[in-house]
Enzyme design. Sequence first.
Site, mmCIF file in Angstrom:
data_model
loop_
_atom_site.group_PDB
_atom_site.id
_atom_site.type_symbol
_atom_site.label_atom_id
_atom_site.label_comp_id
_atom_site.label_asym_id
_atom_site.label_seq_id
_atom_site.Cartn_x
_atom_site.Cartn_y
_atom_site.Cartn_z
ATOM 1 N N LYS A 187 3.384 2.675 0.280
ATOM 2 C CA LYS A 187 2.831 4.047 0.306
ATOM 3 C C LYS A 187 1.705 4.178 1.330
ATOM 4 O O LYS A 187 0.698 3.462 1.258
ATOM 5 C CB LYS A 187 2.327 4.397 -1.095
ATOM 6 C CG LYS A 187 1.898 5.847 -1.282
ATOM 7 C CD LYS A 187 1.524 6.082 -2.761
ATOM 8 C CE LYS A 187 1.262 7.537 -3.071
ATOM 9 N NZ LYS A 187 0.944 7.748 -4.508
ATOM 10 N N CYS A 235 5.456 9.735 -3.682
ATOM 11 C CA CYS A 235 4.589 10.748 -4.282
ATOM 12 C C CYS A 235 3.722 11.514 -3.268
ATOM 13 O O CYS A 235 4.233 12.313 -2.512
ATOM 14 C CB CYS A 235 3.756 10.125 -5.392
ATOM 15 S SG CYS A 235 3.292 11.348 -6.642
ATOM 16 N N GLU A 291 7.896 6.433 -9.013
ATOM 17 C CA GLU A 291 6.843 5.548 -8.487
ATOM 18 C C GLU A 291 6.394 4.592 -9.609
ATOM 19 O O GLU A 291 6.392 4.972 -10.779
ATOM 20 C CB GLU A 291 5.671 6.456 -8.077
ATOM 21 C CG GLU A 291 4.438 5.784 -7.540
ATOM 22 C CD GLU A 291 3.339 6.819 -7.209
ATOM 23 O OE1 GLU A 291 3.481 8.018 -7.572
ATOM 24 O OE2 GLU A 291 2.342 6.422 -6.587
HETATM 25 C C1 ACM Z 1 0.529 10.453 -6.716
HETATM 26 O O1 ACM Z 1 0.587 10.238 -5.505
HETATM 27 N N1 ACM Z 1 0.962 9.562 -7.587
HETATM 28 C C2 ACM Z 1 -0.016 11.709 -7.232
#
Ligand code: ACM
Length: 265
Positions: A110, A143, A39
């Site tokens: 995301k 993530c 990420e």
């Molecule tokens: C995250 O979602 N970077 C912990």
Amino acid sequence: MKIGFFQFEPKFLDVEENINQIISELEKSQTFDLIVLPELANSGYLFKKKEELEQVAEEIPGGTFVSHLESICKSKNAYIVAGVAEKKGSIFFNSSVLVGPEGYVSTYRKLHLFDREKLFFEPGNKPLEVYDIGKAKVGLMICFDWIFPETVRVLALKGAEIICHSANLVLPYSQTAMLARSVENAVFTITANRIGTEKNDELILSFTGQSQITSPKMKTLAKAEKDTIEIKIVEIDPELAKNKWINERNNLFEDRRVDYYAILT
Ligand code: ACM
């Protein structure tokens, strides 16, 4: 099909250094068809002000970072999934891109922002999609999406055979949880996590490494250390993820009792 991850330590606010690290490691790597990067691989993670994000985030496609990924994919004849701080007009998304030998393919934004990310990024606003990259169908997530099992379920129902999970993990649970995501959906997963520690005046965050590749039969096919820069590549048969039968009478998708799940939506 050869799939893998590149676990490294993106340097905060140093896009050029991050591109150089990626180019130099991937150039000397053995061949692969698909590799996943962490990420926010262009920018690092621990933003304190929006002005910092403004310095490093890029419009997709067309920005420096994604253009370099396109060159690597052409020279390696392979696909890369990488986390990117995305700028869209005056707002920002914590995104990942799929890039291949044909160039830029698509962006995932995301959906489930973690903690202080909510101060800087907008939540994702694009559907979870699946892409046919020739040797397999892939889906992208980032993530903290791991803690919402619906993310992988939706991708698997749409036909994903390999889940590309770019991460900057700080909690210790995801690696175990992704084994469950693999077996309950009969998919391969690639979690590409980062390593290292980032600090600013107020905060310190340590990332947990241990990137991994998991199989539909809940096996860990490869796993990195907590704190080393590593590329790992394994050979898989993506066809295994097409079979949702776990015995003669049980099918992971057909046996779902959706009439009883209305509360989920
Ligand atoms: C995250 O979602 N970077 C912990």
